[in-house]
Design an enzyme around this catalytic site. Structure first.
Site, PDB file in Angstrom:
ATOM      1  N   LYS A 166       0.967  -1.244  -0.018  1.00  0.00           N
ATOM      2  CA  LYS A 166       0.245  -0.032   0.176  1.00  0.00           C
ATOM      3  C   LYS A 166       0.750   1.314   0.063  1.00  0.00           C
ATOM      4  CE  LYS A 166      -0.373  -0.267   4.952  1.00  0.00           C
ATOM      5  NZ  LYS A 166      -1.133  -0.859   6.234  1.00  0.00           N
ATOM      6  N   ARG A 215     -10.530   0.306  14.860  1.00  0.00           N
ATOM      7  CA  ARG A 215     -10.639   1.013  13.434  1.00  0.00           C
ATOM      8  C   ARG A 215     -11.685   0.282  12.842  1.00  0.00           C
ATOM      9  NH1 ARG A 215      -4.574   1.594  11.144  1.00  0.00           N
ATOM     10  NH2 ARG A 215      -5.449  -0.358  10.457  1.00  0.00           N
ATOM     11  N   TYR A 267      16.630  30.738   5.335  1.00  0.00           N
ATOM     12  CA  TYR A 267      15.682  31.638   5.757  1.00  0.00           C
ATOM     13  C   TYR A 267      15.586  31.608   7.275  1.00  0.00           C
ATOM     14  CZ  TYR A 267      12.910  30.854   1.510  1.00  0.00           C
ATOM     15  OH  TYR A 267      12.565  30.975   0.173  1.00  0.00           O
ATOM     16  N   MET A 320      12.065  24.521   0.598  1.00  0.00           N
ATOM     17  CA  MET A 320      11.391  23.678  -0.183  1.00  0.00           C
ATOM     18  C   MET A 320      12.365  22.890  -1.095  1.00  0.00           C
ATOM     19  SD  MET A 320       8.144  24.511  -2.852  1.00  0.00           S
ATOM     20  CE  MET A 320       7.171  25.311  -1.645  1.00  0.00           C
TER      21      MET A 320
END
Ligand SMILES: *Cc1c(COP(=O)(O)O)cnc(C)c1O
Length: 372
Positions: free
Chosen positions: A36, A129, A258, A306
């Site tokens: 998955k 769940r 930054y 980023m």
């Protein structure tokens, strides 16, 4: 390396991890490889193939779309779709010949109405769940599945909440609840595949193996207990590489990145590596990670942005533009595990590899040989 960042995945390691886990299994038990979330970020199809080559007989995914994608790539093994499915998703899962998980009669009727399919009934023994908490309800669902036209009662399952906490006794409470329910059910339906164990339970106790184990994290060479995969003879399959894009001298009092989070306390040199949170390198690693450059650990300094991170290479020999840099994996005698990054971030290794974004190309190899 000609790209800014690259995830290298060794399919031979996945194959060996599956072989190694299979040696651990109770006689007669099979292995279902959980692929998955795009194979925990490693790439679903390639990992499915490697796991099958290692002797896995089943695959498991969370979503109908994941099952469909595997079928589109000619994967023939049985696929268990473990997640809850909307009516539309159920249709996709069944069209992909996925086995689906049921805990209520209406869902089984929906399977029949769509022309039938294979159903695994889920008892919630303590995960809280999916599945029904009521064993009588689970048995009713199994009966409906066994009787509904076109529907096959293919399996009975549960899922453990604390298998990865070695001394936690709750695993055994769940196991006892599951056995109380499944033992008479399997007498009535001897062809059912009974399964419960995830990777941690598989390694912890063969009493959880039943007919099939559903191993995810361990097949990728990640330690289900969050420590060191080598303790369980598992080999990490994924390495995350980038390259030195720039090196510059930084004088005392000059800042990098930054927010000026890093201000050089002494003259130093800083390398910029073109990978950042836009690739899945979490910003919380700012001033809180090491990177391997030139075979040594260097401190990541300043803010993760980023598209770039910055690394203090003051103590380095000759670090040059184009040099390889490793965020996860080995270089020389040093290694950085996904488990190390997880610890720094207060998370688990699963999230580290799943977090790698699509901007990072995956390149597959077999012990260093490129795949055809
Ligand atoms: C993800 C998942 C697994 C695999 O768990 P690992 O800890 O990665 O081995 C097994 N069963 C279910 C129901 C899951 O959702």
């Amino acid at each position: 390396m000609n790209v800014r960042a690259l995830a290298l995945i060794n399919v031979a390691a996945i194959q060996r991890n599956v072989e190694r886990l299979r040696r651990e299994l109770k006689p007669g038990a099979g292995l279902c490889a959980v692929v998955k979330a795009d194979g925990y970020g490693h790439g679903g199809r390639a990992c499915a193939r490697a796991a099958l080559a290692g002797g896995a007989t089943w695959l498991a995914v969370a979503s109908a779309q994941e099952a469909r994608r595997l079928r589109e790539h000619a994967v023939q093994a049985p696929i268990l779709v473990m997640g809850a499915l909307s009516p539309d998703e159920l249709e996709i899962a069944l069209a992909a010949r996925g086995d689906v998980v049921a805990w209520d009669e209406r869902f089984v009727e929906a399977v029949a109405a769509l022309g039938g399919g294979s159903v695994h009934v889920k008892l919630d023994t303590g995960m809280g769940r999916l599945g029904t908490r009521d064993p009588a309800q689970a048995t009713r669902v199994a009966k409906v599945a066994a009787a509904a036209p076109g529907v096959r009662l293919a399996g009975a399952m549960t899922h453990f909440a604390t298998a990865d906490e070695r001394d936690d006794p709750f695993l055994y409470e769940q196991l006892a609840r599951f056995e109380d329910w499944v033992t008479p059910l399997r007498e009535a339906h001897p062809r059912m595949v009974v399964h419960a164990a995830n990777s941690a339970a598989t390694l912890r106790d063969a009493a959880t193996h039943f007919d099939l184990v559903r191993t995810g994290v361990a097949i990728y060479g990640l330690d289900p207990f969050g420590e060191d995969p080598a303790e369980h003879d598992l080999e990490p399959a994924l390495e995350l590489h980038t390259r030195v894009a720039a090196v510059k001298a930084v004088a005392v009092g000059e800042s990098v990145g930054y927010g000026r989070r890093f201000v050089a306390p002494a003259p130093t040199r800083v390398a910029t590596l073109p990978i950042g949170y836009g690739d899945g390198v979490r910003r919380a690693l700012s001033d809180n990670a090491d990177v391997l450059v030139g075979g040594e650990r260097r401190a990541l300094v300043g803010t993760v942005s980023m598209d770039n991170v910055t690394v203090d290479v003051r103590a380095a020999g000759a670090v040059a533009v184009g040099d390889d840099a490793v965020l996860i994996g080995r270089q020389g005698a040093e290694r950085i595990l996904a488990e190390e990054l997880a610890r720094r971030l207060g998370t688990i290794n699963y999230e580290i590899t799943c977090a790698l974004l699509a901007r990072v190309p995956r390149e597959y190899h077999r012990d260093g040989e490129p795949l055809p």
